[in-house]
Write an enzyme that holds these catalytic residues in place. Structure first.
Site, PDB file in Angstrom:
ATOM      1  N   THR A   1     -17.661   0.078 -24.310  1.00 45.32           N
ATOM      2  CA  THR A   1     -18.697   0.466 -25.248  1.00 45.32           C
ATOM      3  C   THR A   1     -20.035   0.185 -24.599  1.00 45.32           C
ATOM      4  OG1 THR A   1     -17.302  -0.223 -27.085  1.00 45.32           O
ATOM      5  CG2 THR A   1     -19.653  -0.157 -27.533  1.00 45.32           C
TER       6      THR A   1
ATOM      7  N   ARG B   1      -8.491   6.560 -35.481  1.00 41.88           N
ATOM      8  CA  ARG B   1      -8.815   5.120 -35.559  1.00 41.88           C
ATOM      9  C   ARG B   1     -10.329   4.974 -35.317  1.00 41.88           C
ATOM     10  NH1 ARG B   1     -11.533   1.576 -31.726  1.00 41.88           N
ATOM     11  NH2 ARG B   1     -10.945  -0.550 -32.239  1.00 41.88           N
TER      12      ARG B   1
HETATM   13  N1  ASP Z   1     -15.572  -2.104 -29.673  1.00 52.23           N
HETATM   14  C1  ASP Z   1     -14.928  -0.876 -29.249  1.00 52.23           C
HETATM   15  C2  ASP Z   1     -13.960  -0.446 -30.306  1.00 52.23           C
HETATM   16  O1  ASP Z   1     -13.257  -1.275 -30.833  1.00 52.23           O
HETATM   17  C3  ASP Z   1     -14.194  -0.950 -27.958  1.00 52.23           C
HETATM   18  C4  ASP Z   1     -14.780  -1.768 -26.850  1.00 52.23           C
HETATM   19  O2  ASP Z   1     -15.910  -2.226 -26.933  1.00 52.23           O
HETATM   20  O3  ASP Z   1     -14.074  -1.984 -25.840  1.00 52.23           O
HETATM   21  O4  ASP Z   1     -13.844   0.732 -30.552  1.00 52.23           O
END
Ligand code: ASP
Length: 343
Positions: free
Chosen positions: A195, A223
């Protein structure tokens, strides 16, 4: 009796007033931006757009930084990473869901107005962060999802784009071919996703932020993680600070992680303390056996904080994390605090 009550009351109110507070540093006279470790280009761009010297030289026809809001600067910063096909955690080139379809999540929040906007599970739009900004600026809603978010983006002129790059498709295919544990294939290491979050503060103290992601790799279609959820993946309030999260989104949603970090800063904690305290809370609230490994979370979360005085910090559950920052000392990666040291 009455006088004792009055005395108690006075003592109690004094305690409230005298609660230890971390003293605020002098507000930073220059823009400051904080981001996840993949966000060096983002913090540079965000600060450029908020630089008073640059703004002063702009003509009416200039397209650079016409919008001087920190939320806009943060969006422009993360857009660079969304557009980078080599970053497999956001936008173009993001790792897809289990059906091989890239579904993106993003949100924005403005600390001055308290407004926010978000899109979730949006397909075929390269810059969900910019669509989230439109949701905030051009609708009376906060969150649009799926096909409706796509149609909204198209109505605002965003191009339909194929986001699954060859590299991402090959990674997905390798995962799919190795799904079963009833054959002789050795499964590859699981791709985690990723992210980018970017928090920006203008010299006048106004703050804004953006979080954008392709979410967990090979997730169940539709999701939605924490990134498009205001209070989970991002929270911004000029009167306290801004926070963003990356890592296991489910943990950030269940603990209102970004909101919690901002409230910790409001109570007087430094940015670093607020981030660490939020990670500790997530650790304390993780009780399901399937999420634990030797009693500790089997996942990671990182929390990034920018206080309204321009000071910053980040923390993660597991050691080894860094965060990107651009302040008076320039753009660089700084180490994040942690709850547990990786062995
Ligand atoms: N926080 C993000 C999510 O759960 C994924 C990530 O940051 O790796 O979609």
């Amino acid at each position: 009796m009455t006088s004792i009550r009055r005395r108690d009351l006075l003592a109690a109110s004094a305690a409230v007033v005298l609660l230890p507070r971390v003293s605020r540093a002098e507000p930073a006279p220059i823009p400051v931006a904080v981001s996840s470790a993949n966000g060096i280009p983002a913090v540079k761009r965000a600060c450029e757009l908020l630089d008073p010297a640059l703004l002063a030289t702009q003509t009416r026809t200039s397209t650079v930084g016409r919008d001087h809001r920190p939320v806009h600067a943060a969006v422009q910063g993360v857009s660079l990473v969304e557009n980078d096909p080599k970053d497999m955690s956001v936008g173009l080139g993001g790792l897809p869901n289990e059906n091989g379809v890239v579904q993106l999540d993003a949100c924005v929040m403005e600390g001055t107005t308290g407004l926010g906007g978000a899109v979730a599970a949006i397909e075929n739009i390269q810059n969900p962060s910019q669509v989230a900004l439109r949701v905030m600026d051009r609708t009376d809603h906060v969150l649009l999802v799926g096909k409706g978010a796509y149609r909204f983006a198209r109505a605002h002129g965003f191009r339909h784009a194929e986001l699954l790059t060859e590299a991402a498709r090959k990674r997905w295919l390798r995962w799919k071919e190795n799904l079963s544990d009833k054959d002789d294939w050795i499964p590859p290491e699981r791709d985690k996703g990723g992210t980018i979050t970017c928090l920006a503060r203008a010299p006048n103290g106004h703050m804004g932020g953006c979080t954008t992601t392709s979410g967990l790799a090979y997730k169940i279609p539709s999701r939605v993680g924490d990134s498009p959820i205001i209070g989970a993946g991002l929270y911004v309030d000029d009167t306290a600070g801004a926070a963003g999260c990356t890592g296991r989104g489910e943990a950030c949603i269940l603990n209102c992680a970004s909101f919690l970090a901002v409230e910790f800063m409001r109570q007087g904690r430094t940015a670093m303390q607020a981030a660490l305290e939020t990670c500790r809370r997530i650790v304390a609230r993780t009780k399901a056996k399937r999420l634990l490994n030797a009693g500790r979370p089997a996942f990671n979360v990182k929390v990034y904080c920018l206080r309204n005085d321009g000071t910053h910090g980040a923390a993660s559950i597991w050691s080894g994390g860094k965060y990107a920052v651009r302040d008076a000392k320039g753009a660089r990666l700084e180490p994040a605090q942690f709850v547990f040291k990786r062995s």
